[in-house]
Enzyme design. Structure first.
Site, PDB file in Angstrom:
ATOM      1  CB  ILE A   1      -1.045  -0.437   0.754  1.00 10.86           C
ATOM      2  CG1 ILE A   1      -1.821   1.038   0.886  1.00 10.86           C
ATOM      3  CG2 ILE A   1      -0.354   0.409   2.407  1.00 10.86           C
ATOM      4  CD1 ILE A   1      -3.332   0.852   1.989  1.00 10.86           C
TER       5      ILE A   1
ATOM      6  CB  VAL B   1      -0.496  -6.881  15.780  1.00  9.69           C
ATOM      7  CG1 VAL B   1      -0.498  -7.194  16.554  1.00  9.69           C
ATOM      8  CG2 VAL B   1       0.405  -7.391  14.120  1.00  9.69           C
ATOM      9  CE1 TYR B   2      -4.427  -4.397  17.751  1.00  5.88           C
ATOM     10  CE2 TYR B   2      -5.916  -3.283  16.538  1.00  5.88           C
ATOM     11  CZ  TYR B   2      -4.901  -3.050  17.654  1.00  5.88           C
ATOM     12  OH  TYR B   2      -4.229  -1.964  17.194  1.00  5.88           O
TER      13      TYR B   2
ATOM     14  CB  SER C   1      -8.522  -6.000  12.274  1.00  2.00           C
ATOM     15  OG  SER C   1      -8.906  -4.874  12.799  1.00  2.00           O
ATOM     16  CB  THR C   2      -6.548  -9.872   8.390  1.00  2.00           C
ATOM     17  OG1 THR C   2      -5.252  -8.087   7.557  1.00  2.00           O
ATOM     18  CG2 THR C   2      -8.566  -9.332   7.572  1.00  2.00           C
TER      19      THR C   2
ATOM     20  CB  VAL D   1      -0.236  -1.711   6.746  1.00  2.00           C
ATOM     21  CG1 VAL D   1      -0.867  -1.533   7.686  1.00  2.00           C
ATOM     22  CG2 VAL D   1      -0.211  -1.557   6.182  1.00  2.00           C
ATOM     23  CG  ASP D   2       1.087   1.793  12.734  1.00  2.00           C
ATOM     24  OD1 ASP D   2       1.218   3.083  11.765  1.00  2.00           O
ATOM     25  OD2 ASP D   2       0.672   1.909  13.204  1.00  2.00           O
TER      26      ASP D   2
HETATM   27  P1  ADP Z   1      -4.033  -4.900  11.955  1.00  3.63           P
HETATM   28  O1  ADP Z   1      -3.105  -4.460  12.910  1.00  3.63           O
HETATM   29  O2  ADP Z   1      -4.812  -3.877  12.419  1.00  3.63           O
HETATM   30  O3  ADP Z   1      -3.995  -6.907  12.255  1.00  3.63           O
HETATM   31  P2  ADP Z   1      -1.405  -5.252  10.239  1.00  3.63           P
HETATM   32  O4  ADP Z   1      -0.769  -4.350   9.739  1.00  3.63           O
HETATM   33  O5  ADP Z   1      -0.497  -6.080  11.393  1.00  3.63           O
HETATM   34  O6  ADP Z   1      -2.560  -4.070  11.263  1.00  3.63           O
HETATM   35  O7  ADP Z   1      -1.911  -6.310   9.353  1.00  3.63           O
HETATM   36  C1  ADP Z   1      -2.886  -5.620   8.451  1.00  3.63           C
HETATM   37  C2  ADP Z   1      -2.683  -6.252   6.795  1.00  3.63           C
HETATM   38  O8  ADP Z   1      -2.366  -5.861   6.197  1.00  3.63           O
HETATM   39  C3  ADP Z   1      -2.392  -7.831   7.235  1.00  3.63           C
HETATM   40  O9  ADP Z   1      -2.810  -8.847   6.118  1.00  3.63           O
HETATM   41  C4  ADP Z   1      -0.693  -7.511   6.617  1.00  3.63           C
HETATM   42  O10 ADP Z   1      -0.290  -8.929   5.508  1.00  3.63           O
HETATM   43  C5  ADP Z   1      -1.127  -6.171   5.500  1.00  3.63           C
HETATM   44  N1  ADP Z   1       0.094  -6.066   5.035  1.00  3.63           N
HETATM   45  C6  ADP Z   1       1.319  -5.354   5.894  1.00  3.63           C
HETATM   46  N2  ADP Z   1       2.158  -4.574   5.231  1.00  3.63           N
HETATM   47  C7  ADP Z   1       1.757  -4.399   4.272  1.00  3.63           C
HETATM   48  C8  ADP Z   1       1.708  -3.380   3.459  1.00  3.63           C
HETATM   49  N3  ADP Z   1       2.741  -3.048   3.211  1.00  3.63           N
HETATM   50  N4  ADP Z   1       1.318  -2.990   2.565  1.00  3.63           N
HETATM   51  C9  ADP Z   1      -0.244  -3.998   2.678  1.00  3.63           C
HETATM   52  N5  ADP Z   1      -0.613  -4.437   3.445  1.00  3.63           N
HETATM   53  C10 ADP Z   1       0.218  -5.063   4.340  1.00  3.63           C
END
Ligand code: ADP
Length: 173
Positions: free
Chosen positions: A11, A125-126, A122-123, A33-34
């Site tokens: 993203i 760590v959550y 949310s998919t 992703v954060d």
């Molecule tokens: P949450 O805490 O809401 O679960 P996460 O970041 O742990 O958020 O995961 C949310 C989704 O983002 C997961 O499916 C993960 O694989 C995905 N993700 C991680 N890095 C990226 C990225 N750079 N671009 C898009 N999706 C990502």
């Protein structure tokens, strides 16, 4: 109603008006992703998040809500930080997951964003089961009354992409 598109990818590389961050209430960064958004976007994003905490959200951004900042060095113009629920087996939190999508689109409308990219909130760590999260996310976007023209779900891996593809097919029936 926004057109929904799906891509598999990162993203942080999306050249869109706004990307949505799967943030946590602290707004001060995390993993997944954060972490990628703050790493690639540079310190301007965190600076603005700190200001938001100090001025508007001293207790953090509540689950189900969203707020925008600059996107710093990213190709997008804004990051919309949305807080999804931690999955629970004993409690249905799908309303909160739907809300963070609806709220993100409301914020996008305030900004005048027309193309908005979402991760699978949310998919990670959550721990929300991807199949369920995809259904809720697609449903919430399909139900939203918004000026956003395209909502692009950017799914990091193939199983997540496939789940969103199935959810979109179901929603179109
Ligand atoms: P949450 O805490 O809401 O679960 P996460 O970041 O742990 O958020 O995961 C949310 C989704 O983002 C997961 O499916 C993960 O694989 C995905 N993700 C991680 N890095 C990226 C990225 N750079 N671009 C898009 N999706 C990502």
């Amino acid at each position: 109603m926004a057109r929904i598109t799906l891509v598999q990818g990162d993203i942080t590389e999306q050249d869109v008006d706004a990307i949505v961050n799967a943030a946590n209430s602290s707004l001060l960064g995390g993993g997944g992703v954060d972490g990628a958004i703050h790493r690639r976007g540079g310190p301007a994003i965190l600076d603005e998040c700190r200001r938001l905490r100090a001025e508007r959200y001293p207790d953090g951004l509540p689950t189900g809500r969203a707020v925008a900042t600059t996107a710093g060095d990213l190709p997008a113009r804004w990051v919309i930080h949305a807080v999804g629920p931690v999955y629970s087996r004993s409690e249905d939190r799908s309303g909160l997951l739907a809300s963070c999508h609806a709220e993100s689109l409301r914020v996008a409308d305030e900004l005048g964003a027309r193309i908005v990219a979402f991760p699978a909130i949310s998919t990670g760590v959550y721990r929300y089961p991807v199949e369920e999260a995809a259904e809720v996310a697609v449903g919430a976007v399909a139900d939203a009354e918004t000026e956003v023209e395209e909502v692009r779900f950017v799914l990091f891996d193939e199983p997540t992409y496939r789940s969103f593809e199935r959810a979109l097919q179901e929603a179109r029936r």
